[in-house]
Design a protein around this motif. Structure first.
Motif, PDB file in Angstrom:
ATOM      1  N   ARG A  84      -3.603  15.140  -1.494  1.00 37.77           N
ATOM      2  CA  ARG A  84      -3.940  13.714  -0.809  1.00 37.77           C
ATOM      3  C   ARG A  84      -4.446  12.708  -1.585  1.00 37.77           C
ATOM      4  NH1 ARG A  84      -1.113  13.391   3.833  1.00 37.77           N
ATOM      5  NH2 ARG A  84      -2.295  11.352   3.802  1.00 37.77           N
ATOM      6  N   ARG A  87      -4.373   7.657  -4.248  1.00 31.49           N
ATOM      7  CA  ARG A  87      -4.361   6.286  -3.461  1.00 31.49           C
ATOM      8  C   ARG A  87      -4.546   6.343  -1.818  1.00 31.49           C
ATOM      9  NH1 ARG A  87      -0.338   1.965  -5.091  1.00 31.49           N
ATOM     10  NH2 ARG A  87       1.222   3.347  -5.170  1.00 31.49           N
ATOM     11  N   ARG A  88      -5.378   7.482  -1.874  1.00 30.40           N
ATOM     12  CA  ARG A  88      -5.805   7.818  -0.180  1.00 30.40           C
ATOM     13  C   ARG A  88      -6.949   6.745   0.407  1.00 30.40           C
ATOM     14  NH1 ARG A  88      -4.329   9.328   3.642  1.00 30.40           N
ATOM     15  NH2 ARG A  88      -2.671   9.877   2.399  1.00 30.40           N
ATOM     16  N   GLU A  89      -6.550   6.343   1.440  1.00 27.26           N
ATOM     17  CA  GLU A  89      -7.614   5.265   2.248  1.00 27.26           C
ATOM     18  C   GLU A  89      -7.900   6.165   3.692  1.00 27.26           C
ATOM     19  OE1 GLU A  89      -7.306   1.326   4.722  1.00 27.26           O
ATOM     20  OE2 GLU A  89      -5.953   1.621   3.023  1.00 27.26           O
TER      21      GLU A  89
ATOM     22  N   GLU B 153       4.373  10.023   5.146  1.00 28.66           N
ATOM     23  CA  GLU B 153       3.110   9.515   5.798  1.00 28.66           C
ATOM     24  C   GLU B 153       3.341   7.906   5.459  1.00 28.66           C
ATOM     25  OE1 GLU B 153       0.105  10.464   2.722  1.00 28.66           O
ATOM     26  OE2 GLU B 153       1.097   9.412   1.261  1.00 28.66           O
ATOM     27  N   ARG B 156       0.478   1.031   3.769  1.00 26.83           N
ATOM     28  CA  ARG B 156       0.410  -0.259   3.816  1.00 26.83           C
ATOM     29  C   ARG B 156       1.378  -0.863   2.837  1.00 26.83           C
ATOM     30  NH1 ARG B 156      -4.882  -2.327   5.886  1.00 26.83           N
ATOM     31  NH2 ARG B 156      -6.241  -0.615   5.920  1.00 26.83           N
ATOM     32  N   VAL B 158       0.633  -2.439   0.205  1.00 30.09           N
ATOM     33  CA  VAL B 158       0.403  -2.214  -1.023  1.00 30.09           C
ATOM     34  C   VAL B 158       0.747  -0.687  -1.579  1.00 30.09           C
ATOM     35  CG1 VAL B 158      -1.158  -4.091  -1.232  1.00 30.09           C
ATOM     36  CG2 VAL B 158      -2.249  -1.972  -0.703  1.00 30.09           C
ATOM     37  N   GLY B 159       0.961   0.034  -0.672  1.00 32.29           N
ATOM     38  CA  GLY B 159       1.297   1.643  -1.037  1.00 32.29           C
ATOM     39  C   GLY B 159       0.346   2.602  -0.498  1.00 32.29           C
ATOM     40  N   ASP B 160      -0.999   1.993  -0.298  1.00 31.06           N
ATOM     41  CA  ASP B 160      -1.733   3.054   0.230  1.00 31.06           C
ATOM     42  C   ASP B 160      -1.437   3.889   1.480  1.00 31.06           C
ATOM     43  OD1 ASP B 160      -3.684   1.897  -1.688  1.00 31.06           O
ATOM     44  OD2 ASP B 160      -4.605   0.629  -0.511  1.00 31.06           O
ATOM     45  N   ALA B 161      -1.720   5.000   1.371  1.00 35.70           N
ATOM     46  CA  ALA B 161      -1.429   5.840   2.540  1.00 35.70           C
ATOM     47  C   ALA B 161      -2.548   5.605   3.847  1.00 35.70           C
ATOM     48  CB  ALA B 161      -1.410   7.168   2.121  1.00 35.70           C
ATOM     49  N   ILE B 162      -1.717   5.560   4.883  1.00 36.94           N
ATOM     50  CA  ILE B 162      -2.791   5.501   6.071  1.00 36.94           C
ATOM     51  C   ILE B 162      -2.758   6.840   7.095  1.00 36.94           C
ATOM     52  CG2 ILE B 162      -2.985   3.872   8.172  1.00 36.94           C
ATOM     53  CD1 ILE B 162      -1.193   2.034   6.905  1.00 36.94           C
ATOM     54  N   GLY B 163      -4.040   7.193   7.354  1.00 34.16           N
ATOM     55  CA  GLY B 163      -4.166   8.379   8.034  1.00 34.16           C
ATOM     56  C   GLY B 163      -3.424   9.518   7.369  1.00 34.16           C
ATOM     57  N   PRO B 164      -3.655  10.810   8.068  1.00 37.41           N
ATOM     58  CA  PRO B 164      -2.794  11.952   7.795  1.00 37.41           C
ATOM     59  C   PRO B 164      -1.370  11.907   7.399  1.00 37.41           C
ATOM     60  CG  PRO B 164      -4.088  12.258   9.747  1.00 37.41           C
ATOM     61  CD  PRO B 164      -3.850  11.002   9.361  1.00 37.41           C
ATOM     62  N   ALA B 165      -0.858  12.696   6.769  1.00 35.38           N
ATOM     63  CA  ALA B 165       0.682  13.054   6.742  1.00 35.38           C
ATOM     64  C   ALA B 165       1.214  13.685   7.783  1.00 35.38           C
ATOM     65  CB  ALA B 165       1.018  13.863   5.305  1.00 35.38           C
ATOM     66  N   LEU B 201      -8.649   2.925  15.227  1.00 28.41           N
ATOM     67  CA  LEU B 201      -8.889   1.973  14.175  1.00 28.41           C
ATOM     68  C   LEU B 201      -7.408   1.473  13.657  1.00 28.41           C
ATOM     69  CD1 LEU B 201     -11.532   3.589  12.100  1.00 28.41           C
ATOM     70  CD2 LEU B 201     -11.822   2.058  14.014  1.00 28.41           C
ATOM     71  N   ASN B 209       6.509   6.663   3.313  1.00 31.47           N
ATOM     72  CA  ASN B 209       6.531   7.659   1.934  1.00 31.47           C
ATOM     73  C   ASN B 209       7.225   8.861   2.352  1.00 31.47           C
ATOM     74  OD1 ASN B 209       5.867   5.806  -0.096  1.00 31.47           O
ATOM     75  ND2 ASN B 209       3.766   6.572  -0.275  1.00 31.47           N
ATOM     76  N   ARG B 227      10.001   5.163  -1.008  1.00 27.41           N
ATOM     77  CA  ARG B 227       9.461   4.515  -0.027  1.00 27.41           C
ATOM     78  C   ARG B 227      10.673   3.855   0.907  1.00 27.41           C
ATOM     79  NH1 ARG B 227       5.373   0.014  -1.978  1.00 27.41           N
ATOM     80  NH2 ARG B 227       4.255   2.054  -2.527  1.00 27.41           N
ATOM     81  N   SER B 238      -5.639   4.217  11.292  1.00 28.64           N
ATOM     82  CA  SER B 238      -6.184   4.583   9.896  1.00 28.64           C
ATOM     83  C   SER B 238      -7.492   5.537  10.320  1.00 28.64           C
ATOM     84  CB  SER B 238      -6.789   3.267   9.487  1.00 28.64           C
ATOM     85  OG  SER B 238      -7.790   2.602  10.212  1.00 28.64           O
TER      86      SER B 238
END
Lengths: 185, 260
Positions: A84, A87-89, B153, B156, B158-165, B201, B209, B227, B238
């Protein structure tokens, strides 16, 4: 005003799961620790695994090997979480409860005792680490690991072989490999 | 005498620290909630299928899915799907039907990102969850197989993952082969209104992804991700809402175009 409602007696399903969890839960927790290298992460992982197992308990307990299913869930969640960081947020709302200094000291002391092995395991990829942990903690054969993880036996052999090579290198000549593993390709 | 590696393992992790561990009651509570939710969804699926049959619109399910947009690996969010229309097939079922599964040949390899194109289309909505069908099609001349579940997952722009897969389910050992046939699965995104906003949030996700064959390929998902843009974006949590159920879910990959 809220009134406390007495808890109903557990269903047969719940009772069966709790019995299994009482015996196998600590083993899952220990395997999670050897995979993650951290008791906090291990507790979270073990809890997630047990929730998943219980959510499918009726079917799992009826027809298949519960331990194999639990191993598959454990490894799946572990590998997933280990991958994970890219690039995880993550939104963090509350400080980690490790802020308790005495708890931190207790955890660190326990982890220090295992540090040599954990450091060596830390050199492995998550997939290799999972296979070697299952091999040594559950005494599973290559075929049993393959069945548990639903991957080909050849993949298990290859991962096990590479993991053992890496562990031998990391732990040094003072640690020997069990004779029965010397035959592994 | 030198210690054996097995002895080293046997000694490790034997004395867990006290004061923490897993919470058996919490496990039963959370697992019980998931069981209840699954029963509700399964019931809704049964009703949905029955409604489709009674309404005489079952033919819609058999139509080829040509209303989405093919997405190539590495496509950016600008490649938004068009012409998406809801499916009448409604809810996913929780188990894959494997009776008609082709027997995999040992020579077929696991599909890699470059071997396939993915197509997203609307899969309907039920019980506070919106479903999308993701169809997997092999590129010309390629035949390959896929594991039971995809890694999915939300991200956003820009490619950042949000929350769990989305959590992978129980693999049945069934590996659909794609080539002349396609495979597909459903992605469920639970409505953020289902969660407390302070925990959820909410943020807007612009794409998913997707990575196939994560276990078998043993690769980092960054190398295999595809993607898949979400039309108009979707609001997701989030924050960590896992205690209340998974916001993102996937069904097993099955042969056929409609994810079921």
């Amino acid at each position: 005003m809220s009134t406390a409602v007495p808890r109903d007696a557990p269903t047969p399903d719940e009772a069966g799961f709790r019995s299994w969890m009482a015996v196998r839960g600590p083993v899952i927790r220990r395997k999670a620790y050897l995979m993650t290298g951290d008791w906090y992460a291990a507790d979270d992982l073990a809890q997630d695994v047990l929730v998943t197992v219980y959510s499918r308990w009726t079917r799992v307990a009826r027809g298949s090997n519960v331990d194999a299913y639990a191993n598959r869930v454990l490894v799946g969640k572990y590998v997933d979480s280990a991958r994970r960081p890219w690039r995880r947020e993550t939104a963090v709302e509350t400080p980690h409860d490790r802020a308790d200094a005495s708890a931190t000291a207790a955890f660190d002391a326990v982890e220090a005792a295992d540090s040599r092995l954990l450091q060596a395991l830390g050199e492995l990829t998550p997939e290799h680490r999972a296979v070697v942990v299952l091999r040594f903690t559950d005494d599973l054969s290559v075929d049993e690991i393959a069945h548990s993880l639903d991957i080909p036996a050849g993949t298990v052999k290859s991962r096990l072989s590479r993991a053992l090579d890496a562990l031998r290198t990391a732990l040094g000549p003072g640690v020997t490999t069990p004779a029965d593993l010397e035959d592994q390709p | 005498m030198s210690p054996d590696l097995k002895d080293v393992f046997d000694d490790a992790g034997r004395t867990p620290p006290t004061g923490r561990g897993y919470d058996a009651d919490e496990i039963v509570r959370r697992g019980g909630r998931i069981r209840t939710r699954r029963r509700v969804l399964t019931g809704a699926a049964t009703l949905g299928v029955a409604a489709v049959v009674v309404g005489g619109s079952i033919a819609l399910i058999g139509q080829p899915l040509n209303r989405g947009t093919a997405i190539q690996p590495g496509d950016g969010p600008s490649a938004s799907p068009t012409g998406v229309s809801p499916s009448s097939s409604g809810e996913p079922t929780s188990d894959a039907t494997t009776d008609s599964a082709p027997t995999p040949s040992p020579t077929w390899t696991w599909c890699r990102a470059d071997d396939v194109t993915l197509t997203l289309s609307d899969g309907g909505a039920a019980a506070g969850t919106a479903y999308s069908v993701i169809m997997i099609k092999a590129k010309p001349g390629i035949t390959c197989k896929v594991e039971g579940f995809a890694y999915v997952e939300a991200t956003r722009a820009v490619g950042d993952a949000i929350g769990p897969a989305a959590p992978s389910g129980e693999s049945s050992g069934y590996h659909p082969v794609i080539g002349s046939t396609v495979a597909s699965f459903l992605v469920g995104i639970s409505n953020t209104d289902n969660y407390d906003a302070d925990v959820c949030l909410p943020v807007k996700a612009t794409s998913l992804n997707v990575a196939l064959n994560m276990s078998s390929l043993g690769t980092n998902p960054i190398d295999q991700r595809i993607r898949v843009p979400l039309p108009d974006g979707v609001t997701v949590c989030s924050g960590n809402v896992s205690a209340f159920g998974n916001q993102l879910t996937v069904t097993p990959i099955v042969t056929g175009p409609d994810g079921q």
